[in-house]
Write a protein that holds these residues in place. Structure first.
Motif, PDB file in Angstrom:
ATOM      1  N   PHE B 255     -38.831   7.822 -42.098  1.00 34.52           N
ATOM      2  CA  PHE B 255     -37.413   8.120 -42.338  1.00 34.52           C
ATOM      3  C   PHE B 255     -37.227   9.620 -42.563  1.00 34.52           C
ATOM      4  CE2 PHE B 255     -34.158   8.675 -45.763  1.00 34.52           C
ATOM      5  CZ  PHE B 255     -33.064   8.669 -44.909  1.00 34.52           C
ATOM      6  N   ALA B 256     -38.070  10.204 -43.431  1.00 31.67           N
ATOM      7  CA  ALA B 256     -37.949  11.630 -43.714  1.00 31.67           C
ATOM      8  C   ALA B 256     -38.247  12.453 -42.468  1.00 31.67           C
ATOM      9  CB  ALA B 256     -38.900  12.030 -44.844  1.00 31.67           C
ATOM     10  N   ALA B 257     -39.230  11.983 -41.678  1.00 31.53           N
ATOM     11  CA  ALA B 257     -39.586  12.729 -40.470  1.00 31.53           C
ATOM     12  C   ALA B 257     -38.424  12.740 -39.478  1.00 31.53           C
ATOM     13  CB  ALA B 257     -40.836  12.122 -39.822  1.00 31.53           C
ATOM     14  N   VAL B 258     -37.679  11.653 -39.399  1.00 31.94           N
ATOM     15  CA  VAL B 258     -36.540  11.635 -38.476  1.00 31.94           C
ATOM     16  C   VAL B 258     -35.492  12.652 -38.930  1.00 31.94           C
ATOM     17  CG1 VAL B 258     -34.649  10.239 -37.581  1.00 31.94           C
ATOM     18  CG2 VAL B 258     -36.934   9.281 -37.683  1.00 31.94           C
ATOM     19  N   LEU B 259     -35.264  12.747 -40.236  1.00 35.56           N
ATOM     20  CA  LEU B 259     -34.323  13.758 -40.730  1.00 35.56           C
ATOM     21  C   LEU B 259     -34.803  15.154 -40.352  1.00 35.56           C
ATOM     22  CD1 LEU B 259     -33.386  12.497 -44.311  1.00 35.56           C
ATOM     23  CD2 LEU B 259     -32.198  12.102 -42.148  1.00 35.56           C
ATOM     24  N   PHE B 260     -36.104  15.357 -40.479  1.00 39.87           N
ATOM     25  CA  PHE B 260     -36.689  16.657 -40.133  1.00 39.87           C
ATOM     26  C   PHE B 260     -36.517  16.939 -38.632  1.00 39.87           C
ATOM     27  CE2 PHE B 260     -40.542  19.224 -39.088  1.00 39.87           C
ATOM     28  CZ  PHE B 260     -40.285  20.309 -39.903  1.00 39.87           C
ATOM     29  N   VAL B 261     -36.723  15.913 -37.829  1.00 46.95           N
ATOM     30  CA  VAL B 261     -36.576  16.083 -36.380  1.00 46.95           C
ATOM     31  C   VAL B 261     -35.124  16.397 -36.026  1.00 46.95           C
ATOM     32  CG1 VAL B 261     -36.774  14.927 -34.144  1.00 46.95           C
ATOM     33  CG2 VAL B 261     -38.580  14.692 -35.824  1.00 46.95           C
ATOM     34  N   ILE B 262     -34.176  15.894 -36.806  1.00 46.48           N
ATOM     35  CA  ILE B 262     -32.764  16.217 -36.546  1.00 46.48           C
ATOM     36  C   ILE B 262     -32.543  17.726 -36.703  1.00 46.48           C
ATOM     37  CG2 ILE B 262     -30.421  15.964 -37.470  1.00 46.48           C
ATOM     38  CD1 ILE B 262     -31.024  13.023 -37.918  1.00 46.48           C
ATOM     39  N   LEU B 263     -33.111  18.298 -37.754  1.00 45.43           N
ATOM     40  CA  LEU B 263     -33.008  19.750 -37.936  1.00 45.43           C
ATOM     41  C   LEU B 263     -33.694  20.476 -36.780  1.00 45.43           C
ATOM     42  CD1 LEU B 263     -32.324  22.167 -39.851  1.00 45.43           C
ATOM     43  CD2 LEU B 263     -34.651  21.937 -40.727  1.00 45.43           C
ATOM     44  N   PHE B 264     -34.883  19.997 -36.445  1.00 46.19           N
ATOM     45  CA  PHE B 264     -35.684  20.534 -35.343  1.00 46.19           C
ATOM     46  C   PHE B 264     -34.855  20.534 -34.054  1.00 46.19           C
ATOM     47  CE2 PHE B 264     -40.480  20.437 -34.178  1.00 46.19           C
ATOM     48  CZ  PHE B 264     -40.276  21.180 -33.036  1.00 46.19           C
ATOM     49  N   ALA B 265     -34.257  19.385 -33.745  1.00 40.62           N
ATOM     50  CA  ALA B 265     -33.507  19.240 -32.489  1.00 40.62           C
ATOM     51  C   ALA B 265     -32.264  20.131 -32.486  1.00 40.62           C
ATOM     52  CB  ALA B 265     -33.121  17.780 -32.286  1.00 40.62           C
ATOM     53  N   THR B 266     -31.657  20.307 -33.659  1.00 45.16           N
ATOM     54  CA  THR B 266     -30.474  21.163 -33.719  1.00 45.16           C
ATOM     55  C   THR B 266     -30.824  22.574 -33.261  1.00 45.16           C
ATOM     56  OG1 THR B 266     -29.756  19.860 -35.596  1.00 45.16           O
ATOM     57  CG2 THR B 266     -28.593  21.913 -35.207  1.00 45.16           C
ATOM     58  N   PHE B 267     -31.970  23.055 -33.702  1.00 38.12           N
ATOM     59  CA  PHE B 267     -32.399  24.385 -33.256  1.00 38.12           C
ATOM     60  C   PHE B 267     -32.767  24.368 -31.771  1.00 38.12           C
ATOM     61  CE2 PHE B 267     -32.936  25.517 -37.760  1.00 38.12           C
ATOM     62  CZ  PHE B 267     -32.420  26.798 -37.726  1.00 38.12           C
ATOM     63  N   VAL B 268     -33.553  23.381 -31.362  1.00 42.94           N
ATOM     64  CA  VAL B 268     -34.038  23.349 -29.984  1.00 42.94           C
ATOM     65  C   VAL B 268     -32.877  23.320 -28.988  1.00 42.94           C
ATOM     66  CG1 VAL B 268     -35.198  21.891 -28.276  1.00 42.94           C
ATOM     67  CG2 VAL B 268     -36.291  22.355 -30.473  1.00 42.94           C
ATOM     68  N   PHE B 269     -31.861  22.498 -29.277  1.00 50.55           N
ATOM     69  CA  PHE B 269     -30.825  22.288 -28.266  1.00 50.55           C
ATOM     70  C   PHE B 269     -29.620  23.203 -28.456  1.00 50.55           C
ATOM     71  CE2 PHE B 269     -33.139  18.261 -28.153  1.00 50.55           C
ATOM     72  CZ  PHE B 269     -33.379  18.170 -26.791  1.00 50.55           C
ATOM     73  N   PHE B 270     -29.397  23.703 -29.660  1.00 50.90           N
ATOM     74  CA  PHE B 270     -28.156  24.441 -29.862  1.00 50.90           C
ATOM     75  C   PHE B 270     -28.344  25.901 -30.267  1.00 50.90           C
ATOM     76  CE2 PHE B 270     -27.125  19.980 -30.274  1.00 50.90           C
ATOM     77  CZ  PHE B 270     -26.151  19.891 -29.287  1.00 50.90           C
ATOM     78  N   MET B 271     -29.490  26.253 -30.794  1.00 47.78           N
ATOM     79  CA  MET B 271     -29.723  27.679 -31.076  1.00 47.78           C
ATOM     80  C   MET B 271     -31.210  28.002 -30.932  1.00 47.78           C
ATOM     81  SD  MET B 271     -28.418  27.568 -34.991  1.00 47.78           S
ATOM     82  CE  MET B 271     -28.507  26.074 -35.949  1.00 47.78           C
ATOM     83  N   PRO B 272     -31.717  27.835 -29.717  1.00 44.02           N
ATOM     84  CA  PRO B 272     -33.171  27.985 -29.517  1.00 44.02           C
ATOM     85  C   PRO B 272     -33.688  29.380 -29.840  1.00 44.02           C
ATOM     86  CG  PRO B 272     -32.021  27.806 -27.410  1.00 44.02           C
ATOM     87  CD  PRO B 272     -31.026  27.465 -28.471  1.00 44.02           C
ATOM     88  N   ASP B 273     -32.828  30.397 -29.709  1.00 46.25           N
ATOM     89  CA  ASP B 273     -33.327  31.761 -29.923  1.00 46.25           C
ATOM     90  C   ASP B 273     -32.951  32.308 -31.297  1.00 46.25           C
ATOM     91  OD1 ASP B 273     -34.244  31.640 -27.332  1.00 46.25           O
ATOM     92  OD2 ASP B 273     -32.364  32.415 -26.525  1.00 46.25           O
ATOM     93  N   ALA B 274     -32.288  31.476 -32.125  1.00 43.40           N
ATOM     94  CA  ALA B 274     -31.767  31.989 -33.396  1.00 43.40           C
ATOM     95  C   ALA B 274     -32.878  32.482 -34.316  1.00 43.40           C
ATOM     96  CB  ALA B 274     -30.951  30.909 -34.101  1.00 43.40           C
ATOM     97  N   LEU B 275     -34.073  31.894 -34.216  1.00 43.67           N
ATOM     98  CA  LEU B 275     -35.140  32.255 -35.146  1.00 43.67           C
ATOM     99  C   LEU B 275     -36.015  33.375 -34.598  1.00 43.67           C
ATOM    100  CD1 LEU B 275     -36.030  28.603 -36.137  1.00 43.67           C
ATOM    101  CD2 LEU B 275     -34.918  30.281 -37.589  1.00 43.67           C
ATOM    102  N   GLY B 276     -35.753  33.778 -33.361  1.00 47.43           N
ATOM    103  CA  GLY B 276     -36.553  34.845 -32.763  1.00 47.43           C
ATOM    104  C   GLY B 276     -35.824  36.187 -32.832  1.00 47.43           C
ATOM    105  N   HIS B 277     -36.401  37.175 -32.205  1.00 48.12           N
ATOM    106  CA  HIS B 277     -35.818  38.504 -32.219  1.00 48.12           C
ATOM    107  C   HIS B 277     -35.405  38.872 -30.796  1.00 48.12           C
ATOM    108  CE1 HIS B 277     -35.313  42.780 -32.803  1.00 48.12           C
ATOM    109  NE2 HIS B 277     -35.440  42.614 -34.105  1.00 48.12           N
TER     110      HIS B 277
END
Lengths: 280, 536
Positions: B255-277
């Protein structure tokens, strides 16, 4: 405790975005683009016009090494060709750009528009019969034509400045598309030697002369031929060029998130069910 | 801990297998019957997520390696080709890049959890140290991976880090050249970094196996820090302290891992470059240093510690000092089990240590913020001032000044100025190593003006402006600059770095001896049942 640490974690992530401050350049204003929102898509008309502006203006100095002409006609491209049945006449007609519904995608090798775009470009290549360098019409498999054979030639023709490759320019600049648009429309008209004043450029003076002038590119769809329109269109094109899979990425993302939310709900119920008789 | 195995093979084949290779028994004992404390909270779910992260990174990484070309002229283009032309290449690349950040996010939460609940104390010292080894390997792998796309930040990050190791005495230069495969970051570097980046995740997987092994030997800790009782010690009619790992912990982790994957997917699909430079989208250029060189966000706290040491400590110059402090910041984690003298594991029952721990978390976030800022940035407004002195009117005389050698110049200049004791103002302009001009003004009126600015640059602009305003009226100026104490990002980093080490080296050893702990429950069941009664 839990709340405090969650907050700390959230702050860590949030601080990342703010961590990389730009230099002394003026911060670009937010320009409204159709691709801005998490569900926003490209305005393919703007991408097509933007390609025209790139082709007729920017490409005299700027290369786009990572793009090939075929990219223009692939499913996510501005010149993707679809065959659509006309509901009134019953005939199947070609349609450039994804239709609202229906239509069958025409492979880019059969796409006459993209073939014409490529053929309109002269490519310097090795003649297969003589082995000598020669000019030939472009093919869809060609990369975008380079304006200069190498960096030295590019600098020599531009007063020592190197016109950068534009393939991923909106990703490679703080502010992305907003920055490009602000830069293209931000010239003050002042210059110092061969440098032109532009408050959005770090250092305020840029070697690129104002590239866009009113009426320089003739649009066939009746869009205004102003500097602002050119700038918005070419920025739209450059954003597409840097991130051609954006539409598919966002569409997939919505489905993935919807699935994960349902899955999380099911997982939660299963978890509660498993622990129903256990104190914890 | 796990006690005797309770696995019973049911079929003929599993009985046959169990006599020869009891691998099903191993899996059953480790992940099904394994007793897990019933009072674990959600902070305990990150271990499972970290295993998932490792698998995701290895699987996506193996696919990426099929398309990546480790060559200085082709690496950048190969990543572009992967993203544009390989079916779902964009997705795989985004998952791998965002995945690195998610991996570190999870590992930091996992580590802070260990710190707070005293998971490093006996009998789990080795478990903790193995975790530290994994973390160091992760840092190395993350750094190597960030180099591979061969963008500007990749190249300059690699340059900065290898140069750091060059600061080590005697062996530094050799290590640096050995790491980069030459005297600069070049083709040999990218080859070996790619090789190592592919190797290290499997080393991590190996150490993870040891980590899990050590965990299953000592058993999981729990929020109370109280040891769970053996089944035989539990009075009849009371539920045990533990529940079987499957399905109880498995379901909660999922259950917790799915919540974590939701955060993961939000970055992957909607702001893939936000954490980079953004600069990493510019191909590496050894001739052009970017305006700022910063590592990925997860290394920023250590980068801040590195830059906080901007002063020499005896024979150790600031560069080596910074490197040592940075390594010490990670190294101190390895000896933590022997630094913390408290017998109480969980900070739940350590009211004072708990406050200092919360400050520690905030300090780590502050360090991360500092790492991303320009170190010279002034945080508390300060006033720089300068006093300009000049003479209006009067007559200017010039005479040459000569010194016998470069070393005597300062003395010669001072002597020359002293010889003009009657002058209203004197100045010596040096023209070469041993020669200069003395200018003196006799008569006239001495004028002064004080200008101020918020930064050194602003002050210099004000000085230039004042000089222009006075103009021809003054033959020359004497400028006295007054530099106040400024509270910069570096100052903040220094305070935070001090607290970081103070927490481990002073607070934890002392508090364990001095602090009066709260009342620790006798068994984990006490708070559990109390909570259950409260809820009922």
């Amino acid at each position: 405790m839990l709340r405090a640490l969650t907050l700390a974690a959230a702050l860590t992530v949030a601080s990342v975005g703010a961590a990389f401050a730009a230099g002394d350049a003026e911060h670009p204003h937010d320009h409204a683009f159709s691709f801005d929102s998490p569900v926003g898509s490209y305005d393919m008309g703007a991408v097509q016009r933007g390609y025209q502006v790139y082709q007729q203006v920017c490409s005299t100095c700027h290369a786009m090494d990572h793009l090939a002409y075929r990219h223009l006609g692939e499913r996510n491209g501005p010149f993707a060709l679809y065959m659509v049945r006309n509901h009134e006449t019953g005939e199947v007609e070609p349609h450039v750009g994804a239709p609202a519904h229906g239509g069958s995608f025409v492979d880019v090798t059969e796409n006459q528009y993209v073939r014409a775009i490529a053929a309109g470009v002269t490519i310097n290549a090795v003649d297969p019969n003589t082995g000598q360098l020669t000019d030939r019409p472009g093919r869809i498999s060609d990369r975008f034509r380079r304006p200069f054979p190498n960096e030295i030639a590019a600098r020599a023709s531009n007063g020592g400045a190197y016109p950068v490759d534009l393939s991923v320019i909106t990703s490679a600049r703080h502010g992305g598309a907003d920055y490009i648009y602000a830069l293209l429309t931000g010239y003050t008209g002042q210059s110092r030697g061969t440098l032109y004043e532009n408050p959005y450029f770090p250092g305020h003076y840029i070697a690129m002369p104002p590239p866009l002038t009113e009426g320089a590119v003739a649009y066939s769809d009746g869009s205004p031929t102003t500097v602002e329109q050119y700038a918005a269109d070419v920025t739209h094109f450059l954003q597409w060029a840097a991130d051609p899979h954006m539409e598919q990425r966002k569409r997939t993302g919505i489905v993935v998130l919807a699935f994960l939310l349902v899955l999380a709900g099911l997982m939660y119920l299963s978890y509660k069910h498993v622990w129903r008789n256990e104190s914890h | 801990m796990s006690g005797p195995s309770t696995y019973e093979p049911k079929s003929g084949f599993t009985r046959w297998l169990d006599k020869r290779l009891p691998i099903i028994r191993l899996g059953y004992d480790s992940f099904v019957a394994y007793p897990t404390p019933r009072n674990l909270n959600y902070w305990w779910t990150f271990g499972a997520m970290l295993s998932m992260c490792l698998v995701v990174q290895i699987v996506t990484g193996v696919v990426l390696a099929m398309h990546y070309v480790p060559h200085i002229d082709m690496a950048f283009a190969s990543v572009q080709r992967l993203e544009r032309d390989v079916p779902y290449g964009w997705l795989i690349q985004n998952i791998h890049a965002v995945g690195a950040s998610m991996f570190f996010l999870a590992v930091y939460i996992h580590m802070f959890r260990g710190l707070y609940y005293g998971s490093y104390k006996a009998p789990r010292e080795l478990l903790w140290i193995l975790g530290c080894v994994i973390y160091v390997l992760m840092v190395a792998t993350g750094f190597l991976g960030y180099t591979l796309p061969w963008g500007q930040m990749s190249f300059w990050g690699a340059t900065v880090i290898t140069n750091l190791l060059g600061a080590l005495p005697i062996v530094g230069e050799s290590i640096k050249n050995w790491l980069s495969g030459g005297f600069s970051i070049d083709q040999p570097t990218i080859n070996r970094f790619f090789s190592l980046h592919y190797l290290l995740p499997f080393v991590i997987a190996g150490v993870v196996a040891l980590h899990v092994w050590a965990l299953h030997e000592a058993g999981q800790g729990n929020p109370t820090g109280v040891d769970v009782r053996k089944a035989s010690d539990i009075p009849a009619g009371e539920p045990g302290d533990t529940v079987p790992f499957t399905p109880h912990a498995t379901m909660k982790d999922l259950f917790a891992a799915v919540l974590f994957v939701i955060l993961f997917a939000t970055f992957v699909f909607f702001m893939p470059d936000a954490l980079g430079h953004a600069d990493n989208f510019i191909p590496a250029n050894p001739l052009q240093t970017p305006p700022e060189i910063v590592p990925e966000w997860y290394l920023l706290p250590f980068y801040a510690i590195l830059r906080a040491i901007d002063f020499n400590i005896g024979p150790i110059d600031s560069k080596l000092g910074g490197v040592l402090a940075m390594f010490a910041a990670i190294g101190v984690l390895f000896v933590l089990p022997w630094l913390d003298t408290s017998r109480i594991r969980s900070m739940r029952y350590r009211p004072i240590a708990r406050q200092f721990f919360l400050i520690f978390v905030v300090v780590c976030v502050i360090l991360g913020w500092c790492g991303g800022q320009n170190p010279g940035k002034i945080l508390v407004p300060a006033t720089f001032s300068a006093t300009l002195e000049w003479v209006e009117g009067g007559t200017v005389t010039q005479s040459p000044v000569r010194a016998e050698g470069e070393a005597q110049w300062a003395q010669a200049a001072a002597d020359a100025q002293a010889s003009q004791s009657g002058a209203a103002m004197t100045a010596v302009t040096r023209t070469s190593a041993t020669e200069g001009t003395l200018r003196a003004i006799n008569g006239g009126a001495v004028q002064t003006r004080t200008v101020t600015g918020g930064t050194v640059d602003e002050l210099e602009a004000a000085v230039t402006e004042a000089k222009a305003a006075v103009g021809q009226a003054a033959p020359f100026f004497n400028v006295t600059r007054n530099t106040p104490f400024t509270f910069t990002v570096t100052t903040l980093s220094q305070i935070a770095t001090f607290y970081y080490f103070f927490f481990f080296l002073v607070l934890l050893p002392l508090l364990g001896l001095r602090e009066t702990p709260g009342r620790v429950p006798d068994t984990i069941a006490k708070p559990v049942t109390k909570q259950a009664q409260g809820a009922a």
